[in-house]
Design an enzyme around this catalytic site. Sequence first.
Site, short mmCIF file in Angstrom:
data_model
loop_
_atom_site.label_atom_id
_atom_site.label_comp_id
_atom_site.label_asym_id
_atom_site.label_seq_id
_atom_site.Cartn_x
_atom_site.Cartn_y
_atom_site.Cartn_z
N ASP A 43 85.07 -110.88 60.45
CA ASP A 43 84.84 -112.19 61.07
C ASP A 43 85.51 -112.19 62.44
OD1 ASP A 43 84.80 -114.84 61.84
OD2 ASP A 43 85.12 -115.61 59.83
N THR A 76 81.32 -115.97 67.54
CA THR A 76 82.47 -115.43 68.28
C THR A 76 82.22 -114.00 68.75
OG1 THR A 76 83.38 -115.05 66.08
CG2 THR A 76 84.36 -116.79 67.35
N THR A 77 81.74 -113.15 67.85
CA THR A 77 81.50 -111.74 68.20
C THR A 77 80.42 -111.64 69.28
OG1 THR A 77 82.07 -111.14 65.93
CG2 THR A 77 81.00 -109.46 67.26
N ASP A 380 82.02 -120.59 57.30
CA ASP A 380 80.94 -120.39 58.27
C ASP A 380 79.58 -120.75 57.68
OD1 ASP A 380 82.85 -119.55 60.00
OD2 ASP A 380 82.27 -117.44 60.05
#
Length: 515
Positions: A43, A76-77, A380
């Site tokens: 994550d 985010t990634t 999430d």
Amino acid sequence: QHALLININSAKSLQKILASNLGPRGTLKMLVSGAGDIKLTKDGNVLLKEMHINHPTASLIARSAVAQDKITGDGTTSNVIIIGEILSQASRWLAEGVHPRALADGIHLAERKALEFLDKCAIQKKPEEMTNELLSCVANASLATKVHAKLANVLTPVVVDAILCVKQGEKPIDLHMVEIQAMQHKSDVDTQLVKGLVLDHGPRHPEMPKRLKNCFILTCNVSLEFEKADTNNEASWESAEQRQKLVEGERKFCDDKVRKIIELKRQVCDTEDKGFVIINQKGIDPMSLDMLAKEGIMALRRAKRRNMERLMLACGGTAVNSLEDISPEVLGQAGTVYTQVLGEEKYTFVKDVKNPNSCSILIKGPNKHTIYQIKDAIRDGLRAVKNTIDDKCVVPGGGAFEMACSAFLHEFASSVEGRKRLGVECLADALLAIPKTLAVNSGIDQIDALLALKSEHKKGHCVGLDIWSGKPMSPEAAGVYDIYRVKRQLLHSAISVATNLLLVDEILQAGKAKQ
């Protein structure tokens, strides 16, 4: 130029670290704390919050990506990858002598066009089209990037049913009404949804019943123990009898409250197959617990305030702050209430409620690493389903939007004059980093995958990458969707950070020099 190179290299370094985590087939990272605690995760949000980052530019990118997760719950990634790729593409033109301002203006122009294209690309869904099947596809696409496929398939119906449980018509969905409770017990695939409530404590009296059926539930915020006065008071007595009267008066104050509850229990529990449960936000002293236990009442004390709200939504009834006017109308109802002891921990289950508007997700796992991983994934997944219902639309996933948007921006760039055109092309090429990274993480040749996708897009087909076969696939047919607001926030956030870093020409230390 030196400051610019530092920014570009630090962004590319962070991108390289996180890129291998992207997608369902991404790898894991091991986080080791100073105390030796270990956490396995892929994550991006967890990694960026907990990994130690020294460089100021990398720290800035990490904070912006974490902010993306706070706002939308995902991305985010992808945020870090897009920022790194924009700066990487811009470095080619900077080496040729193009001014950073010209590139930044072109990238901002491309951003406006990309957002317009996103609105066209989004697949609109009416409320009646928000089926369980569609929401399950969205949840599975989010969960599969955090946990293994078998567990993602188990968690998908849990997450979707939890959101549909707390959804009340057109009211905003309150995710706080989904209680997430963890038990270090059994395996990860035993995680389940409880349409009711799971409390992390149990009754404090050994003689109280451990399991009740057809229960009436009293939720209250009443002190059933003697409390010290707020002010400094003194009591004096001249004999042992007077002192005993004083003690009895204090005790009677609490006992009268307990007797009112017992009278109500006798009034509503007219047959032996009915039970009575008290869940109190304040304390209950041992004498009061003993009186309640003798009447067969299960009593829990010091419940969390948030759980009191959840109880009312799950079981009905009204929370009372005084026992003066309690009546059967304030009671909630549940089919079963029971206590489960696991090691030194007690858990109380409130189940079989009629019209629950609150629920609990009971996470099970053999160790802490697994439980942490599932918690992050469920968080999430819940946000993904909620955002889809709020947006009333979805975006084709599997890199389909990025491929289509890249082709659109390349076509638009041909109509742009001057050096702004180079900025538009930078963003168009940077968006291809997502399908490229998905291919690399799946063990597929990225060039072959990209050529196959481009060939299909030229034919007018909106396709993404099948990470299992490496061939183009239709996202709608495969049920692979991305979240609209995640993509929108991603374009805003990543481009804003990347262009600001492009325009930095000097890195200075803040603070005045000591005299």
